[in-house]
Design a protein around this motif. Structure first.
Motif, PDB file in Angstrom:
ATOM      1  N   ASP A 143       0.793  -1.234  -0.089  1.00  0.00           N
ATOM      2  CA  ASP A 143      -0.055  -0.108   0.083  1.00  0.00           C
ATOM      3  C   ASP A 143       0.934   1.187   0.180  1.00  0.00           C
ATOM      4  OD1 ASP A 143      -2.374  -1.477   0.151  1.00  0.00           O
ATOM      5  OD2 ASP A 143      -2.275  -1.783   2.265  1.00  0.00           O
ATOM      6  N   ARG A 144       2.076   1.180   0.528  1.00  0.00           N
ATOM      7  CA  ARG A 144       2.862   2.442   0.969  1.00  0.00           C
ATOM      8  C   ARG A 144       3.715   2.765  -0.340  1.00  0.00           C
ATOM      9  NH1 ARG A 144       0.876   6.031   4.703  1.00  0.00           N
ATOM     10  NH2 ARG A 144      -0.233   4.499   6.164  1.00  0.00           N
ATOM     11  N   ARG A 145       4.277   1.818  -1.312  1.00  0.00           N
ATOM     12  CA  ARG A 145       4.858   1.914  -2.431  1.00  0.00           C
ATOM     13  C   ARG A 145       5.935   2.795  -2.448  1.00  0.00           C
ATOM     14  NH1 ARG A 145       1.054   0.182  -6.181  1.00  0.00           N
ATOM     15  NH2 ARG A 145       1.971   1.362  -7.968  1.00  0.00           N
ATOM     16  N   ILE A 146       6.705   3.037  -1.101  1.00  0.00           N
ATOM     17  CA  ILE A 146       7.743   3.902  -0.876  1.00  0.00           C
ATOM     18  C   ILE A 146       9.008   3.317  -1.796  1.00  0.00           C
ATOM     19  CG2 ILE A 146       9.359   4.919   0.750  1.00  0.00           C
ATOM     20  CD1 ILE A 146       7.190   4.586   3.013  1.00  0.00           C
ATOM     21  N   THR A 147       9.212   2.023  -1.462  1.00  0.00           N
ATOM     22  CA  THR A 147      10.323   1.320  -2.573  1.00  0.00           C
ATOM     23  C   THR A 147       9.990   1.570  -4.054  1.00  0.00           C
ATOM     24  OG1 THR A 147      10.689  -0.378  -0.907  1.00  0.00           O
ATOM     25  CG2 THR A 147      11.353  -1.009  -3.019  1.00  0.00           C
ATOM     26  N   ARG A 148       8.908   1.626  -4.550  1.00  0.00           N
ATOM     27  CA  ARG A 148       8.498   1.685  -5.919  1.00  0.00           C
ATOM     28  C   ARG A 148       8.982   3.016  -6.459  1.00  0.00           C
ATOM     29  NH1 ARG A 148       6.006  -0.449 -10.131  1.00  0.00           N
ATOM     30  NH2 ARG A 148       5.085   0.901 -11.510  1.00  0.00           N
ATOM     31  N   ARG A 149       8.455   4.066  -5.347  1.00  0.00           N
ATOM     32  CA  ARG A 149       8.906   5.369  -5.730  1.00  0.00           C
ATOM     33  C   ARG A 149      10.573   5.583  -5.903  1.00  0.00           C
ATOM     34  NH1 ARG A 149       4.499   6.241  -2.378  1.00  0.00           N
ATOM     35  NH2 ARG A 149       5.638   7.240  -0.700  1.00  0.00           N
ATOM     36  N   CYS A 150      11.072   5.113  -4.908  1.00  0.00           N
ATOM     37  CA  CYS A 150      12.669   5.144  -4.855  1.00  0.00           C
ATOM     38  C   CYS A 150      13.168   4.487  -6.152  1.00  0.00           C
ATOM     39  CB  CYS A 150      13.332   4.394  -3.624  1.00  0.00           C
ATOM     40  SG  CYS A 150      12.910   5.271  -2.120  1.00  0.00           S
ATOM     41  N   LEU A 151      12.819   3.481  -6.344  1.00  0.00           N
ATOM     42  CA  LEU A 151      13.184   2.887  -7.711  1.00  0.00           C
ATOM     43  C   LEU A 151      12.722   3.722  -9.041  1.00  0.00           C
ATOM     44  CD1 LEU A 151      12.104  -0.777  -7.420  1.00  0.00           C
ATOM     45  CD2 LEU A 151      14.264  -0.085  -7.439  1.00  0.00           C
ATOM     46  N   LYS A 152      11.832   4.296  -8.980  1.00  0.00           N
ATOM     47  CA  LYS A 152      11.534   5.226 -10.196  1.00  0.00           C
ATOM     48  C   LYS A 152      12.839   6.233 -10.153  1.00  0.00           C
ATOM     49  CE  LYS A 152       6.452   4.679 -10.737  1.00  0.00           C
ATOM     50  NZ  LYS A 152       5.326   5.619 -10.735  1.00  0.00           N
ATOM     51  N   VAL A 153      12.870   7.184  -8.924  1.00  0.00           N
ATOM     52  CA  VAL A 153      14.034   8.036  -8.933  1.00  0.00           C
ATOM     53  C   VAL A 153      15.350   7.375  -9.380  1.00  0.00           C
ATOM     54  CG1 VAL A 153      15.427   9.457  -7.401  1.00  0.00           C
ATOM     55  CG2 VAL A 153      12.867   9.081  -7.127  1.00  0.00           C
ATOM     56  N   LEU A 154      15.927   6.025  -9.005  1.00  0.00           N
ATOM     57  CA  LEU A 154      17.024   5.713  -9.124  1.00  0.00           C
ATOM     58  C   LEU A 154      16.929   5.178 -10.941  1.00  0.00           C
ATOM     59  CD1 LEU A 154      17.419   2.992  -6.481  1.00  0.00           C
ATOM     60  CD2 LEU A 154      18.779   4.812  -6.989  1.00  0.00           C
ATOM     61  N   ALA A 155      15.916   4.796 -11.439  1.00  0.00           N
ATOM     62  CA  ALA A 155      15.864   4.848 -12.875  1.00  0.00           C
ATOM     63  C   ALA A 155      15.898   5.983 -13.714  1.00  0.00           C
ATOM     64  CB  ALA A 155      14.435   4.045 -13.419  1.00  0.00           C
ATOM     65  N   GLU A 156      15.358   6.949 -13.048  1.00  0.00           N
ATOM     66  CA  GLU A 156      15.445   8.396 -13.841  1.00  0.00           C
ATOM     67  C   GLU A 156      16.913   8.869 -13.900  1.00  0.00           C
ATOM     68  OE1 GLU A 156      13.260  12.716 -13.397  1.00  0.00           O
ATOM     69  OE2 GLU A 156      12.572  11.033 -12.015  1.00  0.00           O
ATOM     70  N   PHE A 157      17.489   8.705 -12.798  1.00  0.00           N
ATOM     71  CA  PHE A 157      18.862   8.998 -12.691  1.00  0.00           C
ATOM     72  C   PHE A 157      19.878   8.149 -13.354  1.00  0.00           C
ATOM     73  CE2 PHE A 157      17.197  11.852  -9.563  1.00  0.00           C
ATOM     74  CZ  PHE A 157      18.094  12.858  -9.644  1.00  0.00           C
ATOM     75  N   ASN A 158      19.378   6.711 -13.932  1.00  0.00           N
ATOM     76  CA  ASN A 158      20.278   5.750 -14.392  1.00  0.00           C
ATOM     77  C   ASN A 158      21.193   5.472 -13.380  1.00  0.00           C
ATOM     78  OD1 ASN A 158      19.336   5.116 -16.996  1.00  0.00           O
ATOM     79  ND2 ASN A 158      20.256   6.778 -17.662  1.00  0.00           N
TER      80      ASN A 158
END
Length: 357
Positions: A143-158
């Motif tokens: 429900d919190r999806r904090i890990t997913r949001r962190c992964l999106k940032v890491l992907a955006e920065f390569n």
């Protein structure tokens, strides 16, 4: 709860720890006797939100293959009875026992902090570890999806990332992980302690079953994500006989590398583990502890670098030799390719002038 912090079985059904005694910074907890015969409700998982001030943690341990990590959560609902991270709850004034698996803390601003810290001019890229202390894919992540949001940032920065988990919820994020893997930016370690589902349910009560974790390895591998099977921890006289079988099952599921760590009992974990053995494996308790003490100079645990992960002595050497032989036979002894750091770029912020080239 008696003066030693023990909780009635009915109240802690589905939990890993037996007691909730004080950590080393909260000695007053032991003075909370439970009224005899008074019915108490089952323990429920509580989640508190914490606005963190920073999210990247740095370490200089020569035992670890990374110097930085992020952990979106404190505490872990998986409730693994042997978890080496339990003592970290003592720093919060909470018990490393049942509090660790029932009183969780989430950091909802983790992705924002990560973006800010990666954007700093002084930042120098190197692989970041995700889930080294508590599992980033424990149940509250659904429900919190904090890990997913962190992964999106890491992907955006390569930005390269190495993930460690028992949680099969990682499959949800294949839409992020598969493209990152194609760019050489991610690898995953899946921990499998035993293939015995009944033992797993007692020892790591809210983690996915061993078979379900193996299916997660298959899904990740099929999506092109390199997976390391982690036989962690190896529990002497309890799971050690499964070493080769676990490695074979992991290879068959698609793992391309393997590693192992011996059971570690730092600080309060030693007492919690002995309590678990007394309740769940009384017939093996003495043998399990004798093997551990043999590897640690007569103590439950020796925290010295270069020693704490594997132990020393004849038994530790035997496990290492068995692992190495199985690793060669199963083709799991190849090194995973290095994660790429050369693709790292801080994305432009709103209002930034774009380059013409």
């Amino acid at each position: 709860m008696d003066c030693g912090g023990r909780i009635d079985k009915a109240r802690r059904r589905g939990r890993g720890a037996v007691s909730n005694a004080a950590g080393r910074f909260d000695l007053a907890r032991n003075a909370e006797p439970e009224e005899a015969g008074e019915p108490r409700p089952p323990l429920r998982t509580e989640l508190r939100l914490e606005e963190a001030r920073s999210i990247i943690a740095w370490n200089r341990s020569p035992d670890l293959p990374f110097d930085r990590s992020i952990n979106p959560y404190r505490g872990c609902e998986h409730g693994c009875s042997y978890c080496f991270a339990r003592p970290t709850h003592a720093y919060l004034g909470l018990s490393p026992g049942l509090d660790f698996e029932t009183r969780l803390i989430a950091r909802p601003n983790a992705a924002q902090l990560l973006r800010r810290e990666l954007s700093a001019r002084s930042y120098r890229v190197a692989p970041i570890a995700l889930g080294t202390n508590t599992d980033p894919y424990q149940p509250v992540e659904r429900d919190r999806r904090i890990t997913r949001r962190c992964l999106k940032v890491l992907a955006e920065f390569n930005h390269p990332v190495a993930i460690v988990t028992k949680g099969t919820l990682i499959e949800r994020d294949l839409d992020i992980l598969a493209p990152m893997a194609a760019r050489g930016l991610v690898r995953v370690g899946i921990s499998v302690t035993t293939l015995d589902a009944r033992l797993s349910r007692r020892m790591e009560p809210r983690a996915p079953t061993p078979g379900r974790r193996l299916r997660a390895i298959r899904r990740l591998a099929d999506a092109g994500v390199p997976v390391r099977l982690m036989v962690a921890p190896v529990v002497p006289a309890l799971t050690d006989h499964e070493l080769e079988a676990i490695m074979t099952a992991g290879r068959d599921a698609g793992a391309v590398a393997a590693s192992w760590i011996m059971l570690r009992l730092p600080r309060e974990v030693a007492t919690l583990w002995r309590e678990w053995l007394a309740e769940h494996e009384p017939g093996r308790a003495a043998r399990v502890m004798a093997r551990l003490r043999e590897m640690h100079g007569g103590r439950d645990y020796d925290p010295r670098w270069g020693h704490r992960m594997r132990g020393r002595g004849h038994y530790a050497a035997m496990i290492a030799a068995r692992f190495a032989a199985a690793e060669r036979r199963l083709g799991l002894n190849g090194a995973l390719p290095d994660l790429r750091c050369d693709l790292f770029r801080a994305p432009p912020k709103p209002g930034d002038q774009l380059s013409l080239f």
